[in-house]
Structures are given as structure tokens and as C-alpha cells.
Design a protein around this motif. Structure first.
Motif, PDB file in Angstrom:
ATOM      1  N   LEU A   4       0.870  -1.170   0.000  1.00 63.93           N
ATOM      2  CA  LEU A   4       0.000   0.000   0.000  1.00 63.93           C
ATOM      3  C   LEU A   4       0.909   1.222   0.000  1.00 63.93           C
ATOM      4  N   VAL A   5       0.698   2.117  -0.941  1.00 66.99           N
ATOM      5  CA  VAL A   5       1.556   3.297  -1.053  1.00 66.99           C
ATOM      6  C   VAL A   5       0.683   4.541  -1.035  1.00 66.99           C
ATOM      7  N   GLU A   6       0.862   5.360   0.009  1.00 70.28           N
ATOM      8  CA  GLU A   6       0.103   6.598   0.150  1.00 70.28           C
ATOM      9  C   GLU A   6       0.838   7.763  -0.501  1.00 70.28           C
ATOM     10  N   SER A   7       0.075   8.746  -0.913  1.00 74.70           N
ATOM     11  CA  SER A   7       0.631   9.986  -1.437  1.00 74.70           C
ATOM     12  C   SER A   7      -0.375  11.106  -1.226  1.00 74.70           C
ATOM     13  N   GLY A   8       0.082  12.336  -1.421  1.00 71.46           N
ATOM     14  CA  GLY A   8      -0.819  13.478  -1.368  1.00 71.46           C
ATOM     15  C   GLY A   8      -0.719  14.330  -0.124  1.00 71.46           C
ATOM     16  N   GLY A   9       0.087  13.908   0.836  1.00 78.10           N
ATOM     17  CA  GLY A   9       0.245  14.719   2.033  1.00 78.10           C
ATOM     18  C   GLY A   9       1.017  15.988   1.748  1.00 78.10           C
ATOM     19  N   GLY A  10       1.070  16.853   2.749  1.00 75.72           N
ATOM     20  CA  GLY A  10       1.795  18.104   2.593  1.00 75.72           C
ATOM     21  C   GLY A  10       1.448  19.092   3.666  1.00 75.72           C
ATOM     22  N   LEU A  11       1.847  20.347   3.428  1.00 77.03           N
ATOM     23  CA  LEU A  11       1.594  21.436   4.346  1.00 77.03           C
ATOM     24  C   LEU A  11       0.475  22.302   3.773  1.00 77.03           C
ATOM     25  N   VAL A  12      -0.515  22.587   4.584  1.00 74.69           N
ATOM     26  CA  VAL A  12      -1.652  23.397   4.136  1.00 74.69           C
ATOM     27  C   VAL A  12      -2.099  24.294   5.283  1.00 74.69           C
ATOM     28  N   GLN A  13      -2.655  25.445   4.945  1.00 71.55           N
ATOM     29  CA  GLN A  13      -3.193  26.334   5.983  1.00 71.55           C
ATOM     30  C   GLN A  13      -4.543  25.846   6.458  1.00 71.55           C
ATOM     31  N   LEU A  85      -9.653  21.780   6.674  1.00 73.00           N
ATOM     32  CA  LEU A  85      -8.646  21.199   7.574  1.00 73.00           C
ATOM     33  C   LEU A  85      -8.368  22.103   8.759  1.00 73.00           C
ATOM     34  N   LYS A  86      -8.087  21.452   9.879  1.00 73.99           N
ATOM     35  CA  LYS A  86      -7.808  22.132  11.139  1.00 73.99           C
ATOM     36  C   LYS A  86      -6.418  21.739  11.614  1.00 73.99           C
ATOM     37  N   PRO A  87      -5.793  22.571  12.435  1.00 75.62           N
ATOM     38  CA  PRO A  87      -4.466  22.199  12.956  1.00 75.62           C
ATOM     39  C   PRO A  87      -4.464  20.845  13.662  1.00 75.62           C
ATOM     40  N   GLU A  88      -5.577  20.494  14.295  1.00 73.67           N
ATOM     41  CA  GLU A  88      -5.644  19.206  14.990  1.00 73.67           C
ATOM     42  C   GLU A  88      -5.725  18.015  14.043  1.00 73.67           C
ATOM     43  N   ASP A  89      -5.840  18.262  12.750  1.00 78.40           N
ATOM     44  CA  ASP A  89      -5.769  17.180  11.775  1.00 78.40           C
ATOM     45  C   ASP A  89      -4.331  16.811  11.432  1.00 78.40           C
ATOM     46  N   THR A  90      -3.380  17.579  11.925  1.00 78.07           N
ATOM     47  CA  THR A  90      -1.974  17.298  11.667  1.00 78.07           C
ATOM     48  C   THR A  90      -1.599  15.922  12.197  1.00 78.07           C
ATOM     49  N   ALA A  91      -1.063  15.081  11.329  1.00 74.63           N
ATOM     50  CA  ALA A  91      -0.717  13.707  11.689  1.00 74.63           C
ATOM     51  C   ALA A  91      -0.085  13.018  10.485  1.00 74.63           C
ATOM     52  N   VAL A  92       0.434  11.841  10.726  1.00 72.33           N
ATOM     53  CA  VAL A  92       0.785  10.937   9.631  1.00 72.33           C
ATOM     54  C   VAL A  92      -0.456  10.091   9.348  1.00 72.33           C
ATOM     55  N   TYR A  93      -0.849  10.068   8.089  1.00 72.19           N
ATOM     56  CA  TYR A  93      -2.051   9.345   7.676  1.00 72.19           C
ATOM     57  C   TYR A  93      -1.642   8.028   7.019  1.00 72.19           C
ATOM     58  N   TYR A  94      -2.315   6.963   7.455  1.00 71.99           N
ATOM     59  CA  TYR A  94      -1.984   5.622   6.994  1.00 71.99           C
ATOM     60  C   TYR A  94      -3.190   4.976   6.312  1.00 71.99           C
ATOM     61  N   CYS A  95      -2.905   4.311   5.233  1.00 68.05           N
ATOM     62  CA  CYS A  95      -3.884   3.483   4.548  1.00 68.05           C
ATOM     63  C   CYS A  95      -3.799   2.069   5.140  1.00 68.05           C
ATOM     64  N   THR A 108       1.725   9.039   5.106  1.00 68.61           N
ATOM     65  CA  THR A 108       2.024  10.321   4.461  1.00 68.61           C
ATOM     66  C   THR A 108       1.720  11.438   5.452  1.00 68.61           C
ATOM     67  N   GLN A 109       2.625  12.390   5.558  1.00 66.15           N
ATOM     68  CA  GLN A 109       2.510  13.445   6.557  1.00 66.15           C
ATOM     69  C   GLN A 109       1.556  14.540   6.086  1.00 66.15           C
ATOM     70  N   VAL A 110       0.646  14.908   6.958  1.00 63.47           N
ATOM     71  CA  VAL A 110      -0.252  16.047   6.734  1.00 63.47           C
ATOM     72  C   VAL A 110      -0.005  17.051   7.855  1.00 63.47           C
ATOM     73  N   THR A 111       0.330  18.267   7.482  1.00 61.31           N
ATOM     74  CA  THR A 111       0.566  19.315   8.456  1.00 61.31           C
ATOM     75  C   THR A 111      -0.342  20.500   8.138  1.00 61.31           C
ATOM     76  N   VAL A 112      -1.137  20.898   9.119  1.00 61.08           N
ATOM     77  CA  VAL A 112      -2.076  22.011   8.949  1.00 61.08           C
ATOM     78  C   VAL A 112      -1.625  23.146   9.850  1.00 61.08           C
ATOM     79  N   SER A 113      -1.282  24.272   9.246  1.00 65.88           N
ATOM     80  CA  SER A 113      -0.816  25.415  10.020  1.00 65.88           C
ATOM     81  C   SER A 113      -1.993  26.324  10.369  1.00 65.88           C
ATOM     82  N   SER A 114      -1.875  26.959  11.518  1.00 64.44           N
ATOM     83  CA  SER A 114      -2.962  27.852  11.976  1.00 64.44           C
ATOM     84  C   SER A 114      -2.778  29.266  11.454  1.00 64.44           C
TER      85      SER A 114
END
Length: 114
Positions: A4-13, A85-95, A108-114
């Protein structure tokens, strides 16, 4: 060999959107229930969303109304559309492939900045 290969994570406001994808190989994804989980620093891995082989879906209360899980069996792919997206959604997401022989992607890492 199941992968299983995840993609699409990143940094978002905060308030932004991301779409995660998980491509499966070595098995027919359409036969399985598929899930997304996430793990924030210092916290346990938690359930986010699931889609059954028959197409029914369920979500964690914390993401209900903001996240949508979908699958494309022809492409052996499961996706997670994440809106508002909210800052509390920041996490590594796994399939995750459900079943007696469960499999996990690398995350895949998802980082949500406030």
C-alpha cells in the motif's frame, strides 16, 4: 506481495484541502474493506474513515462532514478528500487493508498550520 503506497500529504493552511491517495498492489482492492488511520505526535493511532467492499462508509466523529473516503476499484486505489482542515488534523495518515491479514502503508505526513 501486498503493498500500500500513500501519497498526497503536505503542508496546508487551516481551512484548506488535501486529497490523499493509496494505491494497492499484490491484491484486488475491491475485495477488501479499506480504512484510513492517523497518528499525531505523542498520540495513539486513531481511526479516521472506512469504506467497505460494498461501498458503505463510516467516519470518526472528528472528521464527519469534512472528509470523504472513496475507492476506485479499477485503479486499485482508495482516496481521502480532506476539506476544512484544522491544525488538529496534523498527523501521519496511513492506509490500511482490513481483514485477518491486515496491511499498512508507510504513511504520508499532513501538516495544517494555523
Amino acid at each position: 506481495q501486498v503493498q500500500l503506497v500513500e501519497s498526497g500529504g503536505g503542508l496546508v493552511q487551516a481551512g484548506g484541502s488535501l486529497r490523499l491517495s493509496c494505491v494497492g498492489s499484490g491484491f484486488i482492492l475491491g475485495f477488501y474493506d479499506m480504512d484510513w488511520y492517523r497518528q499525531a505526535p505523542g498520540r495513539q493511532r486513531e481511526f479516521v474513515a472506512a469504506i467497505r467492499s460494498g461501498g458503505s462508509r463510516n467516519y470518526a466523529d472528528s472528521v464527519k462532514g469534512r472528509f470523504t473516503i472513496s475507492r476506485d476499484n479499477h485503479k486499485n486505489t482508495v482516496s481521502l478528500q480532506m476539506n476544512s482542515l484544522k491544525p488538529e488534523d496534523t498527523a501521519v495518515y496511513y492506509c490500511h487493508r482490513s481483514g485477518p491479514s491486515g496491511y499498512w502503508g508507510q504513511g504520508t505526513q499532513v501538516t495544517v498550520s494555523s
